[in-house]
Design an enzyme around this catalytic site. Structure first.
Site, PDB file in Angstrom:
ATOM      1  CE  LYS A 129       1.977  -4.009  -0.998  1.00 13.06           C
ATOM      2  NZ  LYS A 129       1.008  -2.930  -1.147  1.00 13.06           N
ATOM      3  NE  ARG A 169       4.681   2.637  -3.241  1.00  9.08           N
ATOM      4  CZ  ARG A 169       5.288   1.711  -2.489  1.00  9.08           C
ATOM      5  NH1 ARG A 169       4.947   0.446  -2.595  1.00  9.08           N
ATOM      6  NH2 ARG A 169       6.224   2.071  -1.629  1.00  9.08           N
TER       7      ARG A 169
HETATM    8  N1  PMM Z   1       2.539  -0.506  -0.247  1.00  8.47           N
HETATM    9  C1  PMM Z   1       3.623  -0.345   0.543  1.00  8.47           C
HETATM   10  C2  PMM Z   1       4.129   0.944   0.824  1.00  8.47           C
HETATM   11  N2  PMM Z   1       3.553   2.034   0.279  1.00  8.47           N
HETATM   12  N3  PMM Z   1       1.884   2.996  -1.064  1.00  8.47           N
HETATM   13  C3  PMM Z   1       0.800   2.869  -1.829  1.00  8.47           C
HETATM   14  N4  PMM Z   1       0.215   3.960  -2.363  1.00  8.47           N
HETATM   15  N5  PMM Z   1       0.253   1.656  -2.128  1.00  8.47           N
HETATM   16  C4  PMM Z   1       0.782   0.501  -1.630  1.00  8.47           C
HETATM   17  O1  PMM Z   1       0.234  -0.582  -1.916  1.00  8.47           O
HETATM   18  C5  PMM Z   1       1.930   0.605  -0.781  1.00  8.47           C
HETATM   19  C6  PMM Z   1       2.462   1.893  -0.519  1.00  8.47           C
HETATM   20  C7  PMM Z   1       4.279  -1.561   1.135  1.00  8.47           C
HETATM   21  O2  PMM Z   1       5.048  -2.221   0.207  1.00  8.47           O
HETATM   22  P1  PMM Z   1       6.646  -1.954  -0.002  1.00  8.47           P
HETATM   23  O3  PMM Z   1       7.296  -2.075   1.341  1.00  8.47           O
HETATM   24  O4  PMM Z   1       7.059  -3.009  -0.968  1.00  8.47           O
HETATM   25  O5  PMM Z   1       6.862  -0.591  -0.540  1.00  8.47           O
END
Ligand code: PMM
Length: 301
Positions: A243, A282
């Site tokens: 991030k 995650r």
């Molecule tokens: N961040 C993203 C997408 N989905 N879901 C949860 N539960 N927590 C998060 O921090 C989160 C998410 C955005 O990041 P990405 O595009 O790298 O998936």
């Protein structure tokens, strides 16, 4: 091997997908390890994902990438068909479903435990029908009004991630007096809508929503305050992988580190989140983060 004809890594990257033999029974949440923090692998099936450059946009490539994470030891694979990058436009649910459902089906069939990253109750329902065990919803305070009843009816686990409806750190919503207390209070308020629909406390997983209507300092404060988030009484999921706040931490010669150079810092966050009792992290890079949470488990003893 009872579910797949070909083992991972046995052919060139362009080789055909492994032939699926009769399905292995899908993994259940109760089958997952309880002696360490779990690793949720991120599978963005979008043409515009900011961290994978859209390389998984094609279904076969996405299934292959998901199987790779499964064999690398991911406990859960989180399949999403809608980007959350700041300039992303919402995709119609039908388009989202066309992207994620074949991938969910194939991964469940291979024995993976799948979560679906969606803000749409209709997509969540179809993914559950295809075998998904968790709904991961980044809507925050602006949930689909059909979501609580769906979660109650199906009994699945539900990730309630904090957001004020935006991923922009310069969003006017990204303003807090006490970010930890406000995030906890806002999560509790949405959580109560799920309780009112008949959802059990054990179904809920809370997530601070790093980067969603938050700047880097908010993200660090939330990580320091993970215990407080845990005091809500639910499992805690942390999504720090690659991030922006890690990019700015690793700034070199005035330039933030690009997403693909944030994996070491991500693993460090995973180890510390595990130390703070996170249920799962995650992440994009499964092996590095699996090592990190294993180190923490050994450290804790
Ligand atoms: N961040 C993203 C997408 N989905 N879901 C949860 N539960 N927590 C998060 O921090 C989160 C998410 C955005 O990041 P990405 O595009 O790298 O998936």
């Amino acid at each position: 091997m009872d579910s797949l004809a070909a083992a991972p890594g046995t052919g060139p990257a362009t080789s055909p997908l492994p032939v699926l033999r009769p399905a292995r029974s899908p993994r259940k949440l109760a089958d997952l390890p309880t002696d360490r923090t779990l690793v949720m692998g991120i599978l963005n099936v979008t043409p515009d994902s900011f961290s994978d450059g859209g390389q998984f946009a094609d279904t076969d490539a996405a299934i292959r990438a998901g199987l790779k994470m499964h064999y690398e030891g991911a406990d859960i694979i989180d399949v999403g068909g809608e980007s959350t990058r700041p300039d992303a436009v919402r995709v119609p649910p039908e388009e989202e479903q066309a992207r994620v459902l074949p991938v969910v089906q194939a991964l469940v069939r291979a024995g993976a435990l799948v979560s679906v990253d969606t803000m749409n109750a209709s997509t969540a329902q179809q993914a559950i029908d295809a075998g998904a065990a968790i709904v991961n919803d980044v809507s925050g305070t602006e949930i689909d009004s059909d979501m609580p009843a769906l979660v109650a009816r199906t009994g699945v686990s539900y990730v309630l991630m904090h957001s004020r409806g935006s991923v922009r750190s310069d969003d006017p919503n990204a303003s807090y007096d006490d970010v930890v207390e406000e995030v906890v209070a806002e999560l509790a308020k949405v959580r109560d809508r799920f309780y009112a629909a008949g959802v059990a406390p054990e179904q809920i997983i809370v997530d601070p929503g790093l980067g969603f209507s938050k700047n880097a300092e908010h993200d660090w404060q939330l990580l320091r305050g993970l215990d407080r988030l845990g005091s809500l009484g639910h499992r805690v999921l942390v999504g720090a992988s690659r991030k922006r706040f890690l990019g700015s931490l690793l700034t070199s010669f005035g330039k933030a580190a690009p997403p693909l150079e944030r994996d070491n810092a991500t693993a460090a966050v995973s180890a510390l989140a595990a130390r703070s009792g996170a249920w799962a992290v995650r992440v994009h890079n499964v092996p590095a983060n699996l090592d990190a949470v294993k180190v923490t488990a050994a450290w804790k003893g």
